[in-house]
Design a protein around this motif. Structure first.
Motif, mmCIF file in Angstrom:
data_model
loop_
_atom_site.group_PDB
_atom_site.id
_atom_site.type_symbol
_atom_site.label_atom_id
_atom_site.label_comp_id
_atom_site.label_asym_id
_atom_site.label_seq_id
_atom_site.Cartn_x
_atom_site.Cartn_y
_atom_site.Cartn_z
ATOM 1 N N PHE A 66 16.881 -2.573 -78.392
ATOM 2 C CA PHE A 66 16.938 -3.899 -77.438
ATOM 3 C C PHE A 66 15.735 -4.198 -77.022
ATOM 4 O O PHE A 66 14.950 -3.343 -76.763
ATOM 5 C CB PHE A 66 18.176 -3.682 -76.467
ATOM 6 C CG PHE A 66 19.521 -3.189 -76.985
ATOM 7 C CD1 PHE A 66 20.382 -4.490 -77.113
ATOM 8 C CD2 PHE A 66 19.866 -1.972 -77.177
ATOM 9 C CE1 PHE A 66 21.685 -4.211 -77.462
ATOM 10 C CE2 PHE A 66 21.129 -1.761 -77.627
ATOM 11 C CZ PHE A 66 22.055 -2.820 -77.776
ATOM 12 N N ASP A 67 15.572 -5.338 -76.789
ATOM 13 C CA ASP A 67 14.351 -5.991 -76.205
ATOM 14 C C ASP A 67 14.173 -5.253 -74.821
ATOM 15 O O ASP A 67 13.659 -4.426 -74.342
ATOM 16 C CB ASP A 67 14.485 -7.402 -76.120
ATOM 17 C CG ASP A 67 13.047 -8.012 -75.690
ATOM 18 O OD1 ASP A 67 12.303 -7.229 -75.058
ATOM 19 O OD2 ASP A 67 13.016 -9.152 -75.815
ATOM 20 N N ASN A 68 15.332 -6.053 -73.975
ATOM 21 C CA ASN A 68 15.324 -5.428 -72.568
ATOM 22 C C ASN A 68 16.591 -5.786 -71.861
ATOM 23 O O ASN A 68 16.731 -6.210 -70.692
ATOM 24 C CB ASN A 68 14.108 -6.127 -71.443
ATOM 25 C CG ASN A 68 14.119 -5.393 -70.407
ATOM 26 O OD1 ASN A 68 14.006 -3.961 -70.172
ATOM 27 N ND2 ASN A 68 13.786 -6.052 -69.174
ATOM 28 N N THR A 69 17.567 -5.569 -72.732
ATOM 29 C CA THR A 69 18.955 -5.845 -72.137
ATOM 30 C C THR A 69 20.025 -4.740 -72.546
ATOM 31 O O THR A 69 20.973 -4.954 -72.636
ATOM 32 C CB THR A 69 19.416 -6.935 -73.203
ATOM 33 O OG1 THR A 69 19.588 -6.855 -74.634
ATOM 34 C CG2 THR A 69 18.836 -8.363 -72.756
ATOM 35 N N LEU A 70 19.268 -3.470 -72.716
ATOM 36 C CA LEU A 70 20.172 -2.186 -72.941
ATOM 37 C C LEU A 70 21.326 -2.071 -71.973
ATOM 38 O O LEU A 70 22.647 -2.028 -72.283
ATOM 39 C CB LEU A 70 19.408 -1.088 -72.968
ATOM 40 C CG LEU A 70 20.211 0.361 -73.434
ATOM 41 C CD1 LEU A 70 21.080 0.106 -74.614
ATOM 42 C CD2 LEU A 70 19.365 1.258 -73.180
ATOM 43 N N GLU A 71 21.027 -2.054 -70.643
ATOM 44 C CA GLU A 71 21.984 -1.950 -69.650
ATOM 45 C C GLU A 71 23.128 -2.943 -69.639
ATOM 46 O O GLU A 71 24.521 -2.555 -69.608
ATOM 47 C CB GLU A 71 21.366 -1.842 -68.192
ATOM 48 C CG GLU A 71 22.548 -1.537 -66.990
ATOM 49 C CD GLU A 71 21.630 -1.094 -65.681
ATOM 50 O OE1 GLU A 71 22.329 -0.223 -64.859
ATOM 51 O OE2 GLU A 71 20.395 -1.521 -65.355
#
Length: 154
Positions: A7-12
């Motif tokens: 993911f770019d920066n949306t994992l959580e």
């Protein structure tokens, strides 16, 4: 084997979403960046999670790589209600494609497939398989009643 999703920066956010969609799901671990980097301290680096009993890893790796249709996850469904559930949840913020395929809000591709479709496609009578195939090719979400109607009309 355990698939690892980039993911770019949306994992959580993605983990929260996916574990709300699938039963028998949980978060195993979330590992945060430290002062050592390479990300901002406290941000999620990677995590492990379970979706309907299947283990996944995820990483916040940045924008270098995107999901493509070359990799998808198949969800075999017992009936139309299950197809409708997953289709509605996974297309929320995503987009429909053809033949039971969709992309979710993160760009990950899924195949939402009723078991009945496989029964018809693998039927001993080639005419049944052909009628089901033709019907499927005209669909976005697979609708079992339309498959059955196509087979009955042959």
């Amino acid at each position: 084997m355990t698939p690892c999703l980039w993911f770019d920066n949306t994992l959580e956010e993605a983990i929260e979403f996916y574990t709300s969609v699938f039963p028998n799901s949980s978060v195993e671990s979330l590992v945060r960046y430290t002062e050592a980097g390479p990300g901002k301290p406290g941000d999620i680096c990677y995590g492990a999670f379970v979706l309907d009993g299947n283990r996944f890893l995820g990483i916040n790796g940045g924008p270098e790589f995107r999901f493509t249709e070359a990799v998808s996850f198949e969800v075999r469904c017992a009936d139309q209600a299950e197809v409708d559930h997953y289709w509605a949840r996974l297309t929320d913020g995503g987009e429909e494609s053809q033949c039971g395929w969709l992309k979710d809000r993160y760009g990950l591709s899924w195949q939402i497939v009723p078991e009945r479709l496989y029964q018809l496609l693998e039927h001993d009578d080639p005419a049944v398989a052909a009628a089901a195939t033709t019907a499927m090719l005209g669909m976005r979400k697979i609708v079992v009643a339309e498959l059955e109607a196509a087979v009955a009309a042959m």
